[in-house]
Design a protein around this motif. Structure first.
Motif, short mmCIF file in Angstrom:
data_model
loop_
_atom_site.label_atom_id
_atom_site.label_comp_id
_atom_site.label_asym_id
_atom_site.label_seq_id
_atom_site.Cartn_x
_atom_site.Cartn_y
_atom_site.Cartn_z
N GLN A 122 1.02 -1.33 0.29
CA GLN A 122 0.15 -0.03 -0.09
C GLN A 122 0.72 0.86 0.47
O GLN A 122 0.42 2.14 0.36
CB GLN A 122 -0.43 -0.31 1.02
CG GLN A 122 -1.29 -1.35 1.65
CD GLN A 122 -3.41 -1.33 1.85
OE1 GLN A 122 -3.40 -0.80 3.24
NE2 GLN A 122 -3.85 -1.05 1.58
N GLY A 123 2.22 1.02 -0.72
CA GLY A 123 2.91 2.44 -0.63
C GLY A 123 2.15 3.79 -1.19
O GLY A 123 1.86 3.60 -2.07
N PHE A 124 3.39 4.09 -0.70
CA PHE A 124 2.47 5.87 -1.30
C PHE A 124 4.37 6.75 -2.47
O PHE A 124 5.06 6.50 -1.72
CB PHE A 124 1.93 6.89 -0.84
CG PHE A 124 0.55 6.49 -0.75
CD1 PHE A 124 -0.28 7.47 -1.66
CD2 PHE A 124 -0.35 5.87 -0.48
CE1 PHE A 124 -1.44 7.26 -1.73
CE2 PHE A 124 -1.13 5.80 0.21
CZ PHE A 124 -1.91 6.50 -1.01
N GLU A 125 3.75 7.05 -3.52
CA GLU A 125 5.51 7.40 -3.93
C GLU A 125 5.23 8.93 -3.70
O GLU A 125 4.12 9.31 -4.24
CB GLU A 125 5.46 6.77 -5.01
CG GLU A 125 5.69 5.29 -6.21
CD GLU A 125 5.77 5.05 -7.33
OE1 GLU A 125 6.47 5.58 -8.39
OE2 GLU A 125 5.01 4.84 -7.77
N VAL A 126 6.15 9.40 -3.95
CA VAL A 126 5.77 10.97 -3.84
C VAL A 126 7.35 11.65 -4.76
O VAL A 126 8.39 10.98 -4.81
CB VAL A 126 6.84 11.58 -2.45
CG1 VAL A 126 6.21 12.54 -2.24
CG2 VAL A 126 5.27 10.97 -1.19
N THR A 127 6.75 12.57 -5.96
CA THR A 127 7.64 12.73 -6.75
C THR A 127 7.75 14.29 -5.68
O THR A 127 6.73 14.97 -6.48
CB THR A 127 6.76 12.92 -8.42
OG1 THR A 127 7.09 11.55 -8.49
CG2 THR A 127 7.49 13.35 -9.09
N VAL A 128 8.75 14.76 -6.05
CA VAL A 128 9.17 16.65 -5.80
C VAL A 128 9.80 17.19 -6.75
O VAL A 128 11.34 16.81 -7.31
CB VAL A 128 10.16 16.91 -4.67
CG1 VAL A 128 10.04 17.91 -3.93
CG2 VAL A 128 9.85 16.25 -2.81
N LEU A 129 9.05 17.78 -7.25
CA LEU A 129 9.26 18.66 -8.46
C LEU A 129 9.79 19.67 -8.04
O LEU A 129 9.97 20.67 -7.47
CB LEU A 129 7.65 19.09 -9.02
CG LEU A 129 6.61 18.13 -9.77
CD1 LEU A 129 5.50 18.98 -10.65
CD2 LEU A 129 7.70 17.39 -11.03
N PRO A 130 11.13 19.71 -9.29
CA PRO A 130 11.86 20.99 -8.61
C PRO A 130 11.22 22.28 -9.22
O PRO A 130 10.25 22.22 -9.88
CB PRO A 130 13.71 20.76 -9.97
CG PRO A 130 12.21 19.92 -11.40
CD PRO A 130 11.33 19.08 -10.35
N VAL A 131 11.84 23.39 -9.23
CA VAL A 131 11.60 24.93 -9.67
C VAL A 131 12.93 25.52 -10.29
O VAL A 131 13.69 24.94 -10.00
CB VAL A 131 11.11 25.18 -8.06
CG1 VAL A 131 10.11 25.08 -7.60
CG2 VAL A 131 12.35 26.14 -7.37
N ASP A 132 12.09 26.51 -11.03
CA ASP A 132 12.87 27.23 -12.33
C ASP A 132 14.06 28.51 -11.33
O ASP A 132 13.85 28.22 -9.60
CB ASP A 132 12.54 27.76 -12.82
CG ASP A 132 11.91 28.72 -12.39
OD1 ASP A 132 11.77 30.05 -11.38
OD2 ASP A 132 11.27 29.24 -13.56
N ARG A 133 14.94 29.11 -11.43
CA ARG A 133 15.74 30.11 -10.49
C ARG A 133 14.63 31.34 -9.94
O ARG A 133 14.74 31.84 -9.49
CB ARG A 133 16.32 30.31 -11.67
CG ARG A 133 16.73 31.41 -12.56
CD ARG A 133 17.68 31.18 -13.95
NE ARG A 133 17.33 32.21 -14.58
CZ ARG A 133 17.68 33.52 -14.47
NH1 ARG A 133 18.03 33.99 -13.20
NH2 ARG A 133 17.12 34.19 -15.32
N ALA A 354 16.67 24.79 -3.60
CA ALA A 354 16.10 24.76 -4.90
C ALA A 354 15.68 25.84 -6.04
O ALA A 354 16.00 24.99 -7.27
CB ALA A 354 13.85 24.79 -4.75
N LEU A 355 16.52 26.79 -5.81
CA LEU A 355 16.69 27.81 -6.67
C LEU A 355 17.24 28.13 -7.44
O LEU A 355 18.19 28.18 -7.96
CB LEU A 355 15.57 29.24 -6.25
CG LEU A 355 14.56 30.00 -5.84
CD1 LEU A 355 13.70 28.88 -5.76
CD2 LEU A 355 14.66 31.40 -5.10
N GLY A 356 18.53 27.04 -6.52
CA GLY A 356 20.00 26.67 -7.26
C GLY A 356 20.81 28.37 -7.23
O GLY A 356 21.17 28.26 -7.84
N VAL A 357 20.21 28.62 -6.23
CA VAL A 357 21.32 30.30 -6.25
C VAL A 357 22.55 30.35 -5.48
O VAL A 357 23.02 29.24 -5.16
CB VAL A 357 20.28 30.48 -4.65
CG1 VAL A 357 21.66 32.31 -3.94
CG2 VAL A 357 18.95 31.30 -4.86
#
Ligand SMILES: *Cc1c(COP(=O)(O)O)cnc(C)c1O
Length: 409
Positions: A122-133, A354-357
């Motif tokens: 019954q597992g849940f997968e999670v996708t963590v989307l990136p963001v742009d700069r 996440a913004l890649g600063v």
């Protein structure tokens, strides 16, 4: 001018005096339990709750019966993520897939981790989307991440760190067309910018009073469709208050405050946003004009009117904030004191990462949060102090070594 200056309105806001006055009678005079159906004390409390429910609903364009009161956005976020997960499991639909983003509040990211930890099968997968700069989520990336198992997409409405406003309406078109639930953490957005759950095809939304001049410890979750059990399974079992979504005696005075602040914000949001964006731009211009090697984080125009996030090359945020000890600000690096790490270690937050600063800048990220009681005089003072502090620290300090990644409250 009175010191210290509060410029941390994303962390919390003072209660507007008008909101406080509206709440006052509900502590000592109208103290009934809204669940008491057999006397006027209960009826009066219940009337106040229903008025507040309408005021919240009006601000986000939902039906009053789609709004349920909670203790704040953290609880609403937990209820949205875990409630959907439990609902899937209760229906024996097996596991599922959740899509979220790298710039969410910890209440979302940690709840998703909990879902991920569910036992197989019954597992849940999670996708963590990136963001742009600029901190922007790409709706096309959301669409591409969808699988036949996807049950929920959760995207923050506006970033509490860098202020970027996400393209919820576009994402909502995609999720609604696929029959996938869309949740948004709108703690920073509601009351500051227009949020319309119908136009944006939002199914679940979290909000909290204390980010919009209401009291702490009260918030709400919007659940589309007046049949909450179809979407989520509750976490708090008990007396069945709030249509079974959230058992527990209601925080009547707090809820009255939430309602009143929603009413005021609906009337004043446009004008206040205009005033704050002018002040924010004034602050930005003054710092950019006075300091070298500074960058502005987040999106140029699609951002909260009260947010400014800046990074200063070659410095560290802790030291800069310490030298700005008459101004209340937050850094885009770790709250090391609160998280058990040795002080002295410096890390950029997960959002700044996440913004890649650029690392040379990331470790000295400062969040300026303006608000209802911010004045032009305060803005000018803060700009002058920041420019001075950056210049004098640069004369002294060597650049710090990066250590690890953390988060902002
Ligand atoms: C403040 C905040 C929260 C937490 O809200 P509480 O009411 O303090 O639990 C969640 N998400 C975002 C984006 C926030 O800014």
């Amino acid at each position: 001018m009175q010191l210290p200056i509060y410029m941390d309105y994303h962390a919390t806001t003072p209660v507007d005096p008008r909101v406080f006055e509206a709440m006052r009678p509900y502590f000592t005079e109208v103290f009934g339990n809204p669940a008491s159906r057999s006397h006027s004390f209960g009826w009066k409390a219940s009337e106040a709750i229903e008025r507040a429910r309408q005021q919240v609903a009006s601000l986000i364009n939902s039906k009053p019966a789609e709004v349920y009161f909670t203790s704040g956005a953290t609880e609403s976020d937990n209820l949205a993520i875990k409630g959907v997960v439990l609902n899937q499991l209760a229906r024996n639909l097996g596991g599922g897939h959740i899509i979220t983003t790298a710039i969410e509040h910890k209440a979302i990211l940690e709840s998703c981790k909990r879902a991920q930890a569910q036992q197989k099968p019954q597992g849940f997968e999670v996708t963590v989307l990136p963001v742009d700069r600029f901190g922007m989520v790409d709706p096309v990336a959301v669409e591409r991440a969808i699988t036949p198992r996807t049950v929920l997409v959760s995207v923050i409405a506006a970033s509490n760190e860098v202020g970027t406003i996400e393209p919820l309406a576009e994402i909502g078109r995609i999720t609604r067309a696929r029959g996938i639930l869309l949740h948004t953490d709108a703690a920073q957005a509601v009351g500051k910018i227009p949020v319309d759950v119908v136009a944006m095809n939002i199914d679940l939304l979290s909000l909290t009073a204390h980010k919009m001049y209401g009291p702490k410890g009260v918030g709400a979750i919007y659940i589309r469709g007046e049949r909450p059990a179809d979407l989520i399974t509750c976490i708090a079992d008990g007396g069945g208050q709030e249509n079974g979504v959230r058992s527990g005696t209601l925080n009547v005075a707090g809820i009255v405050g939430l309602g009143e602040t929603c009413r005021i914000n609906q009337l004043e949001m446009a004008e206040e946003g205009q005033r704050l964006s002018v002040l924010r731009d004034r602050l930005k211009r003054a710092i950019l004009a006075g300091a070298q090697e500074v960058i502005v984080n987040g999106h140029e125009s699609l951002r909260l009117p009260n947010n400014l996030s800046m990074s200063f090359a070659g410095l560290d945020a802790e030291t800069l904030l310490m030298s700005l000890d008459d101004i209340a600000l937050s850094s885009g690096s770790a709250c090391l004191s609160g998280s058990g790490f040795k002080s002295g270690a410096i890390r950029a937050s997960h959002v700044i990462e996440a913004l890649g600063v650029d690392e040379r800048y990331a470790l000295c990220t400062i969040r300026f949060g303006l608000g209802r009681f911010t004045t032009e005089e305060q803005v000018d003072y803060v700009a002058r102090r920041v420019v001075e502090a950056v210049a004098s620290l640069r004369e002294l300090a060597p650049a710090p070594e990066p250590v690890r990644v953390g988060a902002m409250k």
